[in-house]
Design an enzyme around this catalytic site. Structure first.
Site, PDB file in Angstrom:
ATOM      1  N   ASP A  82       0.870  -1.171   0.000  1.00 26.41           N
ATOM      2  CA  ASP A  82       0.000   0.000   0.000  1.00 26.41           C
ATOM      3  C   ASP A  82       0.911   1.226   0.000  1.00 26.41           C
ATOM      4  O   ASP A  82       2.087   1.144   0.366  1.00 26.41           O
ATOM      5  CB  ASP A  82      -0.883  -0.051   1.249  1.00 26.41           C
ATOM      6  N   ASP A 114      -2.314  -1.209   5.580  1.00 27.58           N
ATOM      7  CA  ASP A 114      -2.703  -0.859   6.948  1.00 27.58           C
ATOM      8  C   ASP A 114      -4.210  -0.895   7.171  1.00 27.58           C
ATOM      9  O   ASP A 114      -4.681  -0.636   8.274  1.00 27.58           O
ATOM     10  CB  ASP A 114      -2.144   0.514   7.343  1.00 27.58           C
TER      11      ASP A 114
END
Length: 205
Positions: free
Chosen positions: A8, A173
């Site tokens: 990410d 996350d």
């Protein structure tokens, strides 16, 4: 055996401060910024620009209507990029190291053209390198027209890159994003925003 590592962007490679972005948008007249902005999944027109339903010019026009005044590009650009508070060089160096060791490094991000204008520019690092220099390919939601945790964006990455999820590690996350990643067969790590995740990755390699 892990051959591919998917990162990410916000909250993993770069550190985020949602409240900083909220303050910036509130300062230019977006009264509902606190409701519309999220670390993982935006709402309203903020979601529409991240999933590619509207482009950056349409976003500025819509936001201007919401604020009741004409906003310029720089104001909106600064609002979005107020999310980004830090880029740790050691993380970028680690991405380089992984590629040197033969791993395919990909980035999969829910983001928008305002943030990517910065990330894909020479302003991203002091050396003038941009995010594309640190990955084999960068996949972004507004270009794919799908946002995590929708399965479509994962399917696009898998088909375009030719990777096998069972040979891949996905680092994100967001809990919902990680959940879908696991369902698709990825090995996963869910770090905290700003965490040094290198040791966790090395233990799985």
């Amino acid at each position: 055996m892990i051959k591919n590592i998917i990162f990410d962007f916000g909250g993993v490679i770069v550190d985020l401060d949602r409240e900083n972005a909220v303050r910036k948008f509130e300062a230019i007249g977006v009264k509902d910024a606190d409701c519309l902005l999220d670390k993982y999944h935006q709402k309203g027109i903020f979601l529409q620009v991240e999933n590619g339903d509207i482009d950056e010019n349409e976003f500025i026009a819509e936001l201007s209507n919401i604020c009741g005044k004409k906003l310029n590009y720089d104001e909106v650009y600064e609002g979005w990029n107020a999310f980004i508070i830090n880029v740790d060089r050691y993380k970028l160096d680690y991405l380089d190291n992984l590629r040197e060791r033969g791993y395919k490094v990909l980035i999969l991000s829910n983001t928008n053209p305002f943030v990517m204008k910065w990330a894909r520019s020479s302003e991203f690092t002091k050396e003038g390198k941009n995010i594309n220099n640190f990955a084999d390919k960068v996949y972004v939601s507004y270009e794919i027209k799908s946002v995590k945790p929708e399965k479509k964006i994962f399917d696009y990455l898998i088909n375009d890159s030719g990777i096998n999820p069972k040979e891949s590690l996905f680092i994100d996350d967001g809990f919902n994003n990680i959940t879908v990643g696991k369902e698709l067969g990825f090995k996963t790590i869910q770090p905290e925003n700003g965490e040094d995740w290198r040791d966790k990755i090395e233990k799985l390699l």
